[in-house]
Structures are given as structure tokens and as C-alpha cells.
Design an enzyme around this catalytic site. Structure first.
Site, PDB file in Angstrom:
ATOM      1  N   CYS A  81       3.295  11.574  17.046  1.00  0.00           N
ATOM      2  CA  CYS A  81       4.508  11.373  17.845  1.00  0.00           C
ATOM      3  C   CYS A  81       4.895   9.906  17.709  1.00  0.00           C
ATOM      4  O   CYS A  81       4.455   9.235  16.768  1.00  0.00           O
ATOM      5  CB  CYS A  81       4.306  11.817  19.297  1.00  0.00           C
ATOM      6  SG  CYS A  81       3.072  10.861  20.219  1.00  0.00           S
ATOM      7  N   ASN A 114       1.905   7.728  20.415  1.00  0.00           N
ATOM      8  CA  ASN A 114       0.508   8.204  20.427  1.00  0.00           C
ATOM      9  C   ASN A 114      -0.155   7.986  21.795  1.00  0.00           C
ATOM     10  O   ASN A 114      -1.355   7.784  21.878  1.00  0.00           O
ATOM     11  CB  ASN A 114      -0.321   7.561  19.304  1.00  0.00           C
ATOM     12  CG  ASN A 114      -1.671   8.238  19.057  1.00  0.00           C
ATOM     13  OD1 ASN A 114      -2.621   7.606  18.610  1.00  0.00           O
ATOM     14  ND2 ASN A 114      -1.772   9.525  19.315  1.00  0.00           N
ATOM     15  N   CYS A 133       1.425   9.957  24.643  1.00  0.00           N
ATOM     16  CA  CYS A 133       1.826  11.118  25.462  1.00  0.00           C
ATOM     17  C   CYS A 133       1.659  12.438  24.694  1.00  0.00           C
ATOM     18  O   CYS A 133       0.679  13.154  24.892  1.00  0.00           O
ATOM     19  CB  CYS A 133       3.279  10.980  25.934  1.00  0.00           C
ATOM     20  SG  CYS A 133       3.567   9.554  27.003  1.00  0.00           S
ATOM     21  N   ARG A 134       2.619  12.751  23.837  1.00  0.00           N
ATOM     22  CA  ARG A 134       2.640  14.088  23.227  1.00  0.00           C
ATOM     23  C   ARG A 134       1.488  14.356  22.270  1.00  0.00           C
ATOM     24  O   ARG A 134       0.807  15.399  22.384  1.00  0.00           O
ATOM     25  CB  ARG A 134       3.978  14.321  22.510  1.00  0.00           C
ATOM     26  CG  ARG A 134       5.146  14.410  23.455  1.00  0.00           C
ATOM     27  CD  ARG A 134       6.455  14.307  22.719  1.00  0.00           C
ATOM     28  NE  ARG A 134       6.650  12.959  22.180  1.00  0.00           N
ATOM     29  CZ  ARG A 134       7.671  12.589  21.426  1.00  0.00           C
ATOM     30  NH1 ARG A 134       8.585  13.482  21.082  1.00  0.00           N
ATOM     31  NH2 ARG A 134       7.768  11.351  21.006  1.00  0.00           N
ATOM     32  N   SER A 135       1.261  13.451  21.303  1.00  0.00           N
ATOM     33  CA  SER A 135       0.214  13.758  20.315  1.00  0.00           C
ATOM     34  C   SER A 135      -1.200  13.718  20.903  1.00  0.00           C
ATOM     35  O   SER A 135      -2.036  14.535  20.487  1.00  0.00           O
ATOM     36  CB  SER A 135       0.345  12.902  19.050  1.00  0.00           C
ATOM     37  OG  SER A 135       0.266  11.525  19.309  1.00  0.00           O
ATOM     38  N   ASP A 187      10.191  14.160  24.295  1.00  0.00           N
ATOM     39  CA  ASP A 187       9.483  12.952  24.721  1.00  0.00           C
ATOM     40  C   ASP A 187       9.481  12.868  26.252  1.00  0.00           C
ATOM     41  O   ASP A 187      10.547  12.785  26.866  1.00  0.00           O
ATOM     42  CB  ASP A 187      10.214  11.745  24.109  1.00  0.00           C
ATOM     43  CG  ASP A 187       9.494  10.440  24.368  1.00  0.00           C
ATOM     44  OD1 ASP A 187       8.559  10.421  25.188  1.00  0.00           O
ATOM     45  OD2 ASP A 187       9.875   9.439  23.737  1.00  0.00           O
TER      46      ASP A 187
HETATM   47  P1  4NP Z   1       4.905   9.684  22.851  1.00  0.00           P
HETATM   48  O1  4NP Z   1       5.774   9.016  24.018  1.00  0.00           O
HETATM   49  O2  4NP Z   1       5.651   9.443  21.569  1.00  0.00           O
HETATM   50  O3  4NP Z   1       4.860  11.111  23.232  1.00  0.00           O
HETATM   51  O4  4NP Z   1       3.549   8.992  22.895  1.00  0.00           O
HETATM   52  C1  4NP Z   1       6.184   7.673  23.963  1.00  0.00           C
HETATM   53  C2  4NP Z   1       5.306   6.681  24.313  1.00  0.00           C
HETATM   54  C3  4NP Z   1       5.717   5.353  24.283  1.00  0.00           C
HETATM   55  C4  4NP Z   1       7.011   5.044  23.920  1.00  0.00           C
HETATM   56  C5  4NP Z   1       7.889   6.057  23.563  1.00  0.00           C
HETATM   57  C6  4NP Z   1       7.470   7.372  23.589  1.00  0.00           C
HETATM   58  N1  4NP Z   1       7.439   3.690  23.936  1.00  0.00           N
HETATM   59  O5  4NP Z   1       8.630   3.460  23.673  1.00  0.00           O
HETATM   60  O6  4NP Z   1       6.630   2.785  24.169  1.00  0.00           O
END
Ligand code: 4NP
Length: 154
Positions: free
Chosen positions: A7, A10, A12-14, A124
Site C-alpha cells: 500500500c 505500510n 494501515c492496509r498492507s 485508504d
Molecule cells: P496505508 O495508509 O497506505 O494503508 O498504510 C496510509 C498511511 C500513511 C499515509 C498515507 C496512507 N501517509 O500519508 O503518511
């Protein structure tokens, strides 16, 4: 079989998908035969544990993801993994930018590859609330179950 879930951050989703896949695989006939890891296309959170909301959500479903640490996708991952499974289309685009010219891992959308949603992305949840994390869990755990069922017959 080596699977890498990707994702953006790294955190939240992954990590949630990695946790769901590990948990579903561990109780299946495939236990020990599929390696699962996760990475982010961005490196802002490298070295950090998953977002506390992601940890809480997974824990609520009986899965401990608190030991995971974020890392950024690298070109070497295309040699180490068979499939790079992306949360959304933006991730697919960013992953392709890192891809080496020598063919390696194939790249797909996680939900599409799992066969549960032909056009689906994992949204997201970073700027959302607990219900958004619950939706992510539903999606990635459904994908994990479908992946186990699919790999078990091959
Ligand atoms: P992820 O979510 O891609 O599911 O881990 C996010 C985590 C951090 C950020 C964006 C999305 N960020 O902009 O820091």
C-alpha cells in the site's frame, strides 16, 4: 509461493492484509508453504509499527500485527516475490515505477487477484475513523480467505 502486499504507507492496509493472510494461512493446509510480507511505496513510516488503529482493529479480530515494522518497496522485491499485490490502483502505478527492466514479480490488485471483487480497491483508511478500518479488515480478510481457498486447490 512468495506474496508481497503493498500500500502507500505500510502502516494501515498492507499490514492488516499481511496479518489476515498469515492468520488464514496458518490454519490451512498451506501452513508453512506461503511466505507473506508487506511494504509501502512511500518510505515516510519506515521502521514504525502499524498505525495504532490498524493494530486495534486487527486485535479485535484476534490477529496481532503489532510486531510488524514498515518498510519501503525496493527493486529487489521484484526478485524475492512471485506476486506484488496492491491495495489500490495508485499503488499499482507507483509499484510499476520501481519495477526493474528484467521481468520478476507480477503485479496485481489484491482484491482482483483474490477473485473477490473484479474492480476493487482497498480504500485508504488513514484519514478515516474506526469504521473505515473495519471495512479494510472485511476486505482484506475476505481476500485472505479467497487466496487460501484458491491456492489450496493448485
Ligand atoms: P496505508 O495508509 O497506505 O494503508 O498504510 C496510509 C498511511 C500513511 C499515509 C498515507 C496512507 N501517509 O500519508 O503518511
Amino acid at each position: 509461493m512468495n506474496l508481497l502486499v503493498v500500500c502507500l504507507g505500510n502502516i494501515c492496509r498492507s499490514p492488516m492484509a499481511e496479518g489476515a493472510l498469515r492468520a488464514r494461512l496458518a490454519t490451512s493446509p498451506l501452513a508453512g508453504r506461503v511466505r507473506v510480507d508487506s511494504a509501502g511505496t512511500g518510505g515516510w513510516h519506515a521502521g514504525e509499527p502499524p498505525d495504532r488503529r490498524a493494530i486495534a482493529c486487527a486485535r479485535g479480530h484476534g490477529v496481532d500485527i503489532s510486531g510488524q515494522r514498515a518498510r519501503q518497496l525496493s527493486a529487489r522485491d521484484f526478485e524475492a516475490f512471485d506476486w506484488i499485490l496492491c491495495a489500490d490502483r495508485g499503488n499499482v502505478r507507483d509499484v510499476m515505477r520501481v519495477a526493474p527492466t528484467v521481468p520478476g514479480a507480477r503485479v496485481a490488485l489484491l482484491l482482483e487477484w483474490a477473485g473477490i471483487d473484479a474492480a476493487g480497491e482497498v480504500p485508504d483508511p488513514y484519514t478515516g475513523g474506526p469504521e473505515d478500518f473495519e471495512q479494510v479488515w472485511r476486505l482484506v480478510d475476505s481476500a485472505a480467505q479467497a487466496v487460501v481457498a484458491r491456492l489450496a486447490v493448485n
